[in-house]
Design a protein around this motif. Structure first.
Motif, PDB file in Angstrom:
ATOM      1  N   ASP A 155      -8.404  -8.614  34.367  1.00  0.00           N
ATOM      2  CA  ASP A 155      -7.524  -7.579  33.404  1.00  0.00           C
ATOM      3  C   ASP A 155      -6.139  -7.867  33.410  1.00  0.00           C
ATOM      4  O   ASP A 155      -5.331  -7.669  34.465  1.00  0.00           O
ATOM      5  CB  ASP A 155      -8.275  -6.356  33.372  1.00  0.00           C
ATOM      6  N   TYR A 156      -5.552  -8.082  32.350  1.00  0.00           N
ATOM      7  CA  TYR A 156      -3.789  -7.915  32.376  1.00  0.00           C
ATOM      8  C   TYR A 156      -3.376  -6.547  31.732  1.00  0.00           C
ATOM      9  O   TYR A 156      -3.770  -6.369  30.541  1.00  0.00           O
ATOM     10  CB  TYR A 156      -3.474  -9.142  31.536  1.00  0.00           C
ATOM     11  N   ILE A 157      -2.888  -5.845  32.388  1.00  0.00           N
ATOM     12  CA  ILE A 157      -2.624  -4.438  32.150  1.00  0.00           C
ATOM     13  C   ILE A 157      -1.160  -4.290  32.392  1.00  0.00           C
ATOM     14  O   ILE A 157      -0.312  -4.407  33.282  1.00  0.00           O
ATOM     15  CB  ILE A 157      -3.230  -3.535  33.348  1.00  0.00           C
ATOM     16  N   PRO A 158      -0.263  -3.827  31.037  1.00  0.00           N
ATOM     17  CA  PRO A 158       0.882  -3.528  31.156  1.00  0.00           C
ATOM     18  C   PRO A 158       1.151  -2.260  31.670  1.00  0.00           C
ATOM     19  O   PRO A 158       0.667  -1.061  31.479  1.00  0.00           O
ATOM     20  CB  PRO A 158       1.308  -3.530  29.510  1.00  0.00           C
ATOM     21  N   CYS A 159       2.223  -2.252  32.381  1.00  0.00           N
ATOM     22  CA  CYS A 159       2.833  -0.911  33.248  1.00  0.00           C
ATOM     23  C   CYS A 159       4.232  -0.800  32.875  1.00  0.00           C
ATOM     24  O   CYS A 159       4.695  -1.643  32.561  1.00  0.00           O
ATOM     25  CB  CYS A 159       2.241  -1.058  34.825  1.00  0.00           C
ATOM     26  N   ILE A 160       4.588   0.399  33.235  1.00  0.00           N
ATOM     27  CA  ILE A 160       5.954   0.868  32.631  1.00  0.00           C
ATOM     28  C   ILE A 160       6.401   1.668  34.039  1.00  0.00           C
ATOM     29  O   ILE A 160       5.834   2.957  34.285  1.00  0.00           O
ATOM     30  CB  ILE A 160       6.244   1.403  31.343  1.00  0.00           C
ATOM     31  N   GLU A 188       3.222   5.259  20.146  1.00  0.00           N
ATOM     32  CA  GLU A 188       3.380   4.695  18.791  1.00  0.00           C
ATOM     33  C   GLU A 188       4.908   3.968  18.880  1.00  0.00           C
ATOM     34  O   GLU A 188       5.495   4.152  19.385  1.00  0.00           O
ATOM     35  CB  GLU A 188       3.297   5.943  17.867  1.00  0.00           C
ATOM     36  N   TYR A 189       4.593   2.896  17.971  1.00  0.00           N
ATOM     37  CA  TYR A 189       5.763   2.102  17.721  1.00  0.00           C
ATOM     38  C   TYR A 189       5.483   1.221  16.253  1.00  0.00           C
ATOM     39  O   TYR A 189       4.740   1.343  15.871  1.00  0.00           O
ATOM     40  CB  TYR A 189       5.952   0.867  18.947  1.00  0.00           C
ATOM     41  N   GLU A 190       6.745   0.847  15.797  1.00  0.00           N
ATOM     42  CA  GLU A 190       6.714   0.179  14.551  1.00  0.00           C
ATOM     43  C   GLU A 190       6.830  -1.386  14.807  1.00  0.00           C
ATOM     44  O   GLU A 190       7.768  -1.581  15.503  1.00  0.00           O
ATOM     45  CB  GLU A 190       7.693   0.649  13.671  1.00  0.00           C
ATOM     46  N   LYS A 191       5.794  -2.107  14.182  1.00  0.00           N
ATOM     47  CA  LYS A 191       5.690  -3.524  13.975  1.00  0.00           C
ATOM     48  C   LYS A 191       6.326  -4.137  12.822  1.00  0.00           C
ATOM     49  O   LYS A 191       5.927  -3.565  11.726  1.00  0.00           O
ATOM     50  CB  LYS A 191       4.230  -4.069  14.497  1.00  0.00           C
ATOM     51  N   LYS A 192       7.380  -4.933  12.914  1.00  0.00           N
ATOM     52  CA  LYS A 192       8.246  -5.152  11.831  1.00  0.00           C
ATOM     53  C   LYS A 192       7.913  -6.868  11.616  1.00  0.00           C
ATOM     54  O   LYS A 192       8.016  -7.303  12.362  1.00  0.00           O
ATOM     55  CB  LYS A 192       9.586  -5.033  11.998  1.00  0.00           C
ATOM     56  N   TYR A 193       7.714  -7.139  10.340  1.00  0.00           N
ATOM     57  CA  TYR A 193       7.353  -8.368  10.021  1.00  0.00           C
ATOM     58  C   TYR A 193       8.511  -9.151   9.187  1.00  0.00           C
ATOM     59  O   TYR A 193       9.394  -8.261   8.610  1.00  0.00           O
ATOM     60  CB  TYR A 193       5.974  -8.542   9.044  1.00  0.00           C
ATOM     61  N   GLU A 194       8.524 -10.423   8.990  1.00  0.00           N
ATOM     62  CA  GLU A 194       9.750 -10.993   8.550  1.00  0.00           C
ATOM     63  C   GLU A 194       9.777 -10.800   7.146  1.00  0.00           C
ATOM     64  O   GLU A 194      10.765 -10.950   6.328  1.00  0.00           O
ATOM     65  CB  GLU A 194       9.312 -12.431   8.569  1.00  0.00           C
ATOM     66  N   ASP A 195       8.524 -10.391   6.298  1.00  0.00           N
ATOM     67  CA  ASP A 195       8.585 -10.175   4.944  1.00  0.00           C
ATOM     68  C   ASP A 195       9.099  -8.619   4.700  1.00  0.00           C
ATOM     69  O   ASP A 195       9.157  -8.350   3.628  1.00  0.00           O
ATOM     70  CB  ASP A 195       7.157 -10.341   4.282  1.00  0.00           C
ATOM     71  N   GLY A 196       9.365  -7.895   5.615  1.00  0.00           N
ATOM     72  CA  GLY A 196       9.922  -6.533   5.533  1.00  0.00           C
ATOM     73  C   GLY A 196       8.964  -5.506   5.676  1.00  0.00           C
ATOM     74  O   GLY A 196       9.277  -4.354   5.931  1.00  0.00           O
ATOM     75  N   ARG A 197       7.783  -5.745   5.986  1.00  0.00           N
ATOM     76  CA  ARG A 197       6.678  -4.789   5.756  1.00  0.00           C
ATOM     77  C   ARG A 197       6.683  -4.048   7.391  1.00  0.00           C
ATOM     78  O   ARG A 197       7.262  -4.815   8.361  1.00  0.00           O
ATOM     79  CB  ARG A 197       5.253  -5.522   5.949  1.00  0.00           C
ATOM     80  N   VAL A 198       6.352  -2.926   7.421  1.00  0.00           N
ATOM     81  CA  VAL A 198       6.404  -2.105   8.673  1.00  0.00           C
ATOM     82  C   VAL A 198       4.856  -1.745   8.893  1.00  0.00           C
ATOM     83  O   VAL A 198       4.589  -0.914   8.283  1.00  0.00           O
ATOM     84  CB  VAL A 198       7.497  -0.997   8.739  1.00  0.00           C
ATOM     85  N   GLU A 199       4.424  -1.952  10.169  1.00  0.00           N
ATOM     86  CA  GLU A 199       3.285  -1.538  10.450  1.00  0.00           C
ATOM     87  C   GLU A 199       3.182  -0.565  11.559  1.00  0.00           C
ATOM     88  O   GLU A 199       3.826  -0.820  12.681  1.00  0.00           O
ATOM     89  CB  GLU A 199       2.198  -2.323  10.732  1.00  0.00           C
ATOM     90  N   LEU A 200       2.737   0.708  11.442  1.00  0.00           N
ATOM     91  CA  LEU A 200       2.712   1.681  12.760  1.00  0.00           C
ATOM     92  C   LEU A 200       1.454   1.291  13.475  1.00  0.00           C
ATOM     93  O   LEU A 200       0.276   1.077  13.187  1.00  0.00           O
ATOM     94  CB  LEU A 200       2.483   3.161  12.176  1.00  0.00           C
ATOM     95  N   ARG A 201       1.521   1.031  14.729  1.00  0.00           N
ATOM     96  CA  ARG A 201       0.676   0.622  15.663  1.00  0.00           C
ATOM     97  C   ARG A 201       1.037   1.603  17.127  1.00  0.00           C
ATOM     98  O   ARG A 201       1.611   2.325  17.261  1.00  0.00           O
ATOM     99  CB  ARG A 201       0.935  -0.725  16.170  1.00  0.00           C
ATOM    100  N   VAL A 202      -0.120   1.742  17.870  1.00  0.00           N
ATOM    101  CA  VAL A 202      -0.346   2.405  19.185  1.00  0.00           C
ATOM    102  C   VAL A 202      -0.514   1.423  20.219  1.00  0.00           C
ATOM    103  O   VAL A 202      -1.231   0.530  20.544  1.00  0.00           O
ATOM    104  CB  VAL A 202      -1.385   3.314  19.308  1.00  0.00           C
ATOM    105  N   ALA A 203       0.342   1.588  21.339  1.00  0.00           N
ATOM    106  CA  ALA A 203       0.438   1.021  22.500  1.00  0.00           C
ATOM    107  C   ALA A 203      -0.237   1.591  23.702  1.00  0.00           C
ATOM    108  O   ALA A 203       0.045   2.809  23.756  1.00  0.00           O
ATOM    109  CB  ALA A 203       1.761   0.136  22.686  1.00  0.00           C
ATOM    110  N   TYR A 204      -0.886   0.999  24.311  1.00  0.00           N
ATOM    111  CA  TYR A 204      -1.523   1.687  25.580  1.00  0.00           C
ATOM    112  C   TYR A 204      -0.883   1.005  27.012  1.00  0.00           C
ATOM    113  O   TYR A 204      -0.916  -0.022  27.188  1.00  0.00           O
ATOM    114  CB  TYR A 204      -2.987   1.712  25.783  1.00  0.00           C
ATOM    115  N   GLU A 205      -0.612   1.767  27.904  1.00  0.00           N
ATOM    116  CA  GLU A 205       0.060   1.387  29.232  1.00  0.00           C
ATOM    117  C   GLU A 205      -0.252   2.225  30.405  1.00  0.00           C
ATOM    118  O   GLU A 205      -0.567   3.412  30.218  1.00  0.00           O
ATOM    119  CB  GLU A 205       1.760   1.081  28.845  1.00  0.00           C
ATOM    120  N   ILE A 206       0.109   1.694  31.356  1.00  0.00           N
ATOM    121  CA  ILE A 206       0.146   2.633  32.722  1.00  0.00           C
ATOM    122  C   ILE A 206       1.461   3.039  33.002  1.00  0.00           C
ATOM    123  O   ILE A 206       2.457   2.340  33.311  1.00  0.00           O
ATOM    124  CB  ILE A 206      -0.415   1.873  33.723  1.00  0.00           C
ATOM    125  N   SER A 207       1.809   4.459  33.119  1.00  0.00           N
ATOM    126  CA  SER A 207       2.915   4.964  33.602  1.00  0.00           C
ATOM    127  C   SER A 207       2.976   5.088  34.926  1.00  0.00           C
ATOM    128  O   SER A 207       2.058   5.830  35.591  1.00  0.00           O
ATOM    129  CB  SER A 207       3.013   6.533  32.762  1.00  0.00           C
TER     130      SER A 207
END
Length: 231
Positions: A155-160, A188-207
């Motif tokens: 498992d590859y786990i992002p941690c901060i 929550e963060y915003e994923k920005k695309y080259e065509d100008g679209r913005v998608e709201l996403r949720v990231a999960y990580e270990i604090s």
């Protein structure tokens, strides 16, 4: 006994069910579902964490909106391929689910001693940690941890990490074995695309709450112990 689960990847979450369950997948006739658990932070906000669980671990009543659950399991990752792009998906894989009744919830001793969000991981640094400082001088480091699982999987786990843990982790080399104790968080963060679209996403990580290097001597002892057991 699932020693891999007990030793290097385990968590405890206490929270309330939010939303409705969704079908995830089926293996050998056993169906798995995903539901979300809302876990309160001390700040008053909440982390909304996805839980993947076998149908054998819960009843329909347990997953009703607002039900308070104790979940024990592992924090896992898998690759999702969307439009030929690889995306890392993170979820809690439940090993045990217990409903907390009203009497337990109102018991101040239980509330005081109960861990509501804790994960313990032992794995290997698989990318050079990225250290940075915010405009206000807060120190942060991004860590990607590879945690071994049964059947030669990982498992590859992002941690901060923050503060002194961030400073310490910036010097960790790829392949170094470490133990991390922290909590699962959603962001929550915003994923920005080259065509100008913005998608709201949720990231999960270990604090990260604590981080320590597992010394080579300890690794050698583990290997000796494993060889003795094999004999």
């Amino acid at each position: 006994m699932d020693t891999n689960y007990l030793e290097n990847n385990y968590l405890t979450l206490v929270g309330k069910v939010t939303g409705e369950k969704e079908f995830s997948h089926e293996i050998y006739g056993e169906r798995f579902y995903i539901f979300k658990l809302s876990i309160a932070r001390l700040s008053g906000s909440a982390d909304i964490i996805p839980i993947t669980a076998s149908e054998r671990l819960f009843t329909e009543e347990m997953l009703q909106e607002g039900k308070k659950l104790l979940v024990k399991g592992q924090f896992r990752s898998y690759n999702s391929y969307d439009k030929e792009k690889n995306r890392l998906v993170l979820t809690v894989f439940a090993k045990d689910i217990e409903e907390l009744n009203q009497e337990e919830e109102e018991n101040e001793i239980v509330k005081k001693d109960m861990i509501t969000n804790e994960v313990v991981l032992t794995g290997f640094i698989c990318k050079k940690p990225i250290y940075r400082q915010t405009p206000f001088g807060r120190e942060i480091a991004d860590i990607l941890l590879a945690v071994n699982r049964a059947y030669n999987k990982s498992d590859y786990i992002p941690c901060i990490a923050w503060g002194r843990n961030a400073r310490f982790s910036q010097n960790l080399e790829v392949g170094k074995k470490v133990k991390i104790v922290g909590r699962v968080q959603s962001r929550e963060y915003e994923k920005k695309y080259e065509d100008g679209r913005v998608e709201l996403r949720v990231a999960y990580e270990i604090s990260v709450g604590s981080l320590e290097v597992v010394e080579e001597e300890n690794i050698e002892k583990e290997e000796v112990s494993e060889n003795q057991e094999a004999v």
